[in-house]
Design an enzyme around this catalytic site. Structure first.
Site, PDB file in Angstrom:
ATOM      1  N   SER A 575       0.814  -1.208  -0.059  1.00 19.13           N
ATOM      2  CA  SER A 575       0.116   0.040   0.109  1.00 19.13           C
ATOM      3  C   SER A 575       1.118   1.323  -0.039  1.00 19.13           C
ATOM      4  O   SER A 575       1.671   1.309  -1.081  1.00 19.13           O
ATOM      5  CB  SER A 575      -0.831  -0.128   1.125  1.00 19.13           C
ATOM      6  OG  SER A 575      -2.061   0.888   1.173  1.00 19.13           O
ATOM      7  N   ASP A 660      -9.406  -3.589  -5.574  1.00 20.32           N
ATOM      8  CA  ASP A 660      -8.882  -2.718  -4.743  1.00 20.32           C
ATOM      9  C   ASP A 660      -9.621  -1.349  -4.910  1.00 20.32           C
ATOM     10  O   ASP A 660      -9.623  -0.712  -5.593  1.00 20.32           O
ATOM     11  CB  ASP A 660      -7.457  -2.758  -4.789  1.00 20.32           C
ATOM     12  CG  ASP A 660      -6.778  -2.012  -3.645  1.00 20.32           C
ATOM     13  OD1 ASP A 660      -7.480  -1.241  -2.912  1.00 20.32           O
ATOM     14  OD2 ASP A 660      -5.603  -2.317  -3.227  1.00 20.32           O
ATOM     15  N   HIS A 695      -8.262  -4.652  -1.421  1.00 22.76           N
ATOM     16  CA  HIS A 695      -6.893  -4.209  -0.828  1.00 22.76           C
ATOM     17  C   HIS A 695      -6.452  -5.079  -0.016  1.00 22.76           C
ATOM     18  O   HIS A 695      -5.005  -5.148   0.000  1.00 22.76           O
ATOM     19  CB  HIS A 695      -7.138  -3.061  -0.340  1.00 22.76           C
ATOM     20  CG  HIS A 695      -5.806  -1.962   0.197  1.00 22.76           C
ATOM     21  ND1 HIS A 695      -5.104  -1.624  -0.862  1.00 22.76           N
ATOM     22  CD2 HIS A 695      -5.454  -1.711   1.425  1.00 22.76           C
ATOM     23  CE1 HIS A 695      -4.155  -0.812  -0.463  1.00 22.76           C
ATOM     24  NE2 HIS A 695      -4.228  -1.050   1.062  1.00 22.76           N
TER      25      HIS A 695
END
Length: 722
Positions: A575, A660, A695
């Protein structure tokens, strides 16, 4: 480019792989596209076409599938290593494990797993004489579920779905109705469903497009929830739903007009009030209404830029954690605790209680009848401070030089027992109960890890010196007998954004690396909050590059100190930590043999220029708004996608999820496509897209270990670790 070209490429790669010749990586075509700013700056983005908000473009999907097929072919020889890593990890997991039960409104709640199954069973047992957390754990371990009421068997709910997650659940104050929020594609757009626990029957209505925040009013009929914007996915309004009514008529309770704020709802510790909280990176505002009659919400203190606060109500007063200025006018950068009487509506009503300190960051608190527990940080480590009713202060002891400690579920305030969690890189997650009067400590549970002996491993806290003289804390673990002679392989992990601290904890997957002679290190770099609020401030906005140089300087330090060979260092981040990976790949590619980058935020400029993308507007105070030239120019100096150039890059494993909602799949897709154009090294670049996940990767406790085993097998191969 059209889809049939790429699809043909899939068959070509399969035949190449079967012939034992190196497969050819996919080559995405370029299409002219210009990204413009309000002040006239322009950038060419030839892979912008890979963006498809609906995830339906055949050419885009074919490219991702071609990359997956290439990954399959490249990784096929490593399948035995993947399988061994997966088997080792699963062998360290007690498959029928369960959480520590907690008591609330006369019921004991917990989650448990069943052998061979991916998802938890959420359940409860009615309180009775002689029943406590330990006796319930013993019953669960023995397979004795007499008297248990299953609330949600997530295995049944997930059946037939590629992805499924329960984001949260809440039960009415009278214990009769269950509401839960679930997500079936990983995009974090939840649906709320209802069930009558007395009859087992579901209610007909479903609330769609919502966050997993759920709060019941005292009438046992009215549920408050948060609705998301369907395009940006931002939390934008609080609504209330009455059981048995049509959701399309649910009234709006509060709507937030400023799209830089997130929104959430809660109940206070004493159950007296329902809370609506809105938060940006630098500001908060809280509203409250009586849970018994929540018709009108009152603002506790109006929002003000650079004033953050959160609050709870107990014992007839508000207790507030805030960075508002001290009474002498000095800043409370590391936060303090203040109190306010019922009816307070402004910061002028606040009275200082627990003073601000420059060397202690207050992160949270829990209120009890006879004491207050404060979660804080000092010297880069977490600690718990107990403030007794008579003003005395004590601290919860830790046993190791590097560890993580925090508040656990403390559902009942009328107790002398504080529950807290403890773990380190060698100690599995442990839940303790501490009697704050007598000092007695009970172990409620330690994560069972079959075959693991903590005495075989060593953890240290080190301090690396950054190029500007700042001392960076580092947590490291290795197996006893490890020699610091500069020959070992090392995996270095970090995050470094949003003020999120990466505290050292136990990992069942890391043990497999240590047993192969590797060291594993966490670099507590600026951008996190390990060393206090200033640590965060020095790693964001126009100071962001400190995050990247800190990571590189920690690598240099560990190599110099003999923890790793200079050509056997792997880096890992995900991330915003994937942004870190992209930055160090551009800034110091020669220092890393392989980089593991999961759901990476690598196209910072383009994303932050587009307010329609989820999270963009909320994060102007984290990265800067590139519609302003000063921020545009600075971000452009580090944005990984924009700084790729013709040079030799290390081996890379890049992973993403098609669905995501936090880092859109097209960021790593574009990044890998451009990297393939410019990379002059022969090191492999693997790009793996999970076509069913978001995600957090695949759902289910075992599936994610399969994904990690694939990535780690690639890393071990590049590091020549066996």
């Amino acid at each position: 480019m059209n889809s049939h070209v790429l699809i043909a490429g899939l068959f070509l790669m399969s035949s190449l792989a079967s012939a034992q010749t190196p497969p050819t990586p996919p080559d995405a075509t370029k299409q002219s596209h210009v990204v413009k700013t309000p002040f006239g700056a322009e950038r060419q983005d030839p892979y912008y076409w890979l963006r498809d908000d609906n995830r339906e473009n055949p050419a885009m999907l074919a490219y991702l599938q071609a990359e997956n097929a290439y990954a399959d072919a490249m990784l096929a020889p490593l399948k035995p290593v993947q399988d061994r890593l997966y088997d080792e990890t699963v062998a360290r997991i007690r498959q029928d494990d369960a959480s520590v039960p907690f008591r609330e409104r006369g019921w004991w709640y917990y989650a448990r797993f069943e052998t061979g199954k991916d998802y938890p069973v959420h359940a409860r047992r009615k309180d009775a004489p002689g029943l406590d957390a330990l006796s319930i754990q013993q019953a669960n371990a023995a397979g004795d579920f007499a008297g248990e009421e299953v609330l949600l068997d997530v295995n049944q709910l997930a059946a037939g779905k590629d992805y499924y997650s329960v984001g949260g659940y809440e039960i009415t104050p009278d214990n009769r109705v269950l509401a839960w929020a679930d997500d079936s594609n990983g995009r974090r757009q939840y649906s709320i469903r209802f069930r009558n626990l007395a009859t087992g029957q579901p209610y007909p209505e479903t609330l769609e497009g919502v966050a997993p925040d759920l709060v019941w009013a005292d009438d046992n009929q009215t549920l408050f929830y948060v609705e998301n914007d369907p395009e940006t996915l931002l939390t934008v309004r609080v609504k209330k739903h009455v059981l048995g009514t049509d959701p399309k008529h649910d009234p709006i309770v509060y709507e937030e007009e400023d799209d830089s704020f997130y929104m959430g709802i809660d109940r206070t510790r004493d159950e007296q009030f329902i809370l609506i909280g809105v938060s940006s990176t630098v500001s908060d505002e809280l509203r409250y209404a009586p849970a018994a009659d929540p018709r009108e919400f009152t603002v506790l203190a109006p929002r003000a830029r650079d004033v953050e606060y959160d609050a709870d109500h107990f014992g007839g007063r508000w207790v507030i954690r805030t960075n508002d200025r001290n009474q002498d006018g000095t800043p409370a950068t590391n936060f303090k605790l203040v109190t306010a009487a019922d009816g307070a509506t402004a910061r002028k009503d606040w009275q200082d209680w627990i003073a601000h300190r420059d060397d202690v960051l207050i992160e949270g608190f829990e209120l009890f009848d006879g004491f207050t527990a404060i979660a804080e940080r000092s010297g880069g480590l977490e600690r718990l401070r107990i403030v007794h009713a008579d003003g005395r202060e004590t601290f919860v002891a830790a046993d190791e030089p590097a560890y993580s400690m925090g508040l656990e579920v403390n559902s009942e305030p009328a107790t002398d027992w504080l529950r807290y969690s403890y773990t380190s890189m060698t100690t599995p997650a442990t839940t303790y109960a501490l009697n704050v009067r007598s000092g007695e400590r009970r172990t409620l549970k330690q994560q069972p890890v079959p075959g693991y002996d903590p005495d075989r491993y060593v953890t240290e806290r080190l301090w690396a010196t950054a190029r500007d003289g700042t001392r960076i804390p580092v947590s490291i673990v290795y197996r006893k007998g490890f020699e610091k002679n500069g020959t070992a392989a090392l995996l270095q992990y970090a995050y470094g954004s949003y003020g999120l601290s990466m505290d050292p904890g136990f990992s069942v997957t890391t043990v497999s690396l240590l047993d192969r002679g590797m060291a594993y290190a966490i670099a507590h770099i600026r951008g996190g909050q390990e060393m206090g609020r200033r640590w965060y401030e020095d790693g964001k906005l126009l100071h962001k590059k400190n995050t990247f140089t800190d990571f590189i300087d920690v690598t240099d330090f560990l190599v110099k100190e003999g923890y790793a060979a200079p050509d056997r260092v792997a880096a890992h981040g995900g991330s915003a930590g994937g942004l870190l990976m992209g930055a160090i790949a551009n800034m110091a590619p020669e220092k890393y043999r392989v980089i593991l980058s999961q759901v990476p935020f690598v196209d910072v400029v383009t994303t932050m220029l587009d307010p329609s993308i989820p999270l963009t507007t909320n994060e102007y105070d984290e990265w800067g708004n590139p519609e302003q030239k000063a921020f545009y120019d600075y971000i452009l100096t580090y944005s990984p996608y924009d700084n790729l150039e013709a040079k030799a890059y290390p081996a890379m494993f890049v992973g993403t999820g098609l669905w995501d909602s936090q880092v859109q799949y097209w960021e790593p897709a574009k990044y890998v496509a451009r990297l393939r154009d410019l990379n002059t090294s022969a090191e492999p670049v693997i790009f793996r897209t999970n076509m069913e996940a978001g995600h957090g990767g695949k759902s289910g406790r075992f599936r994610r270990y399969r994904e990690q085993a694939e990535m780690y097998a690639f890393m071990l191969d590049r590091l020549d670790v066996h």
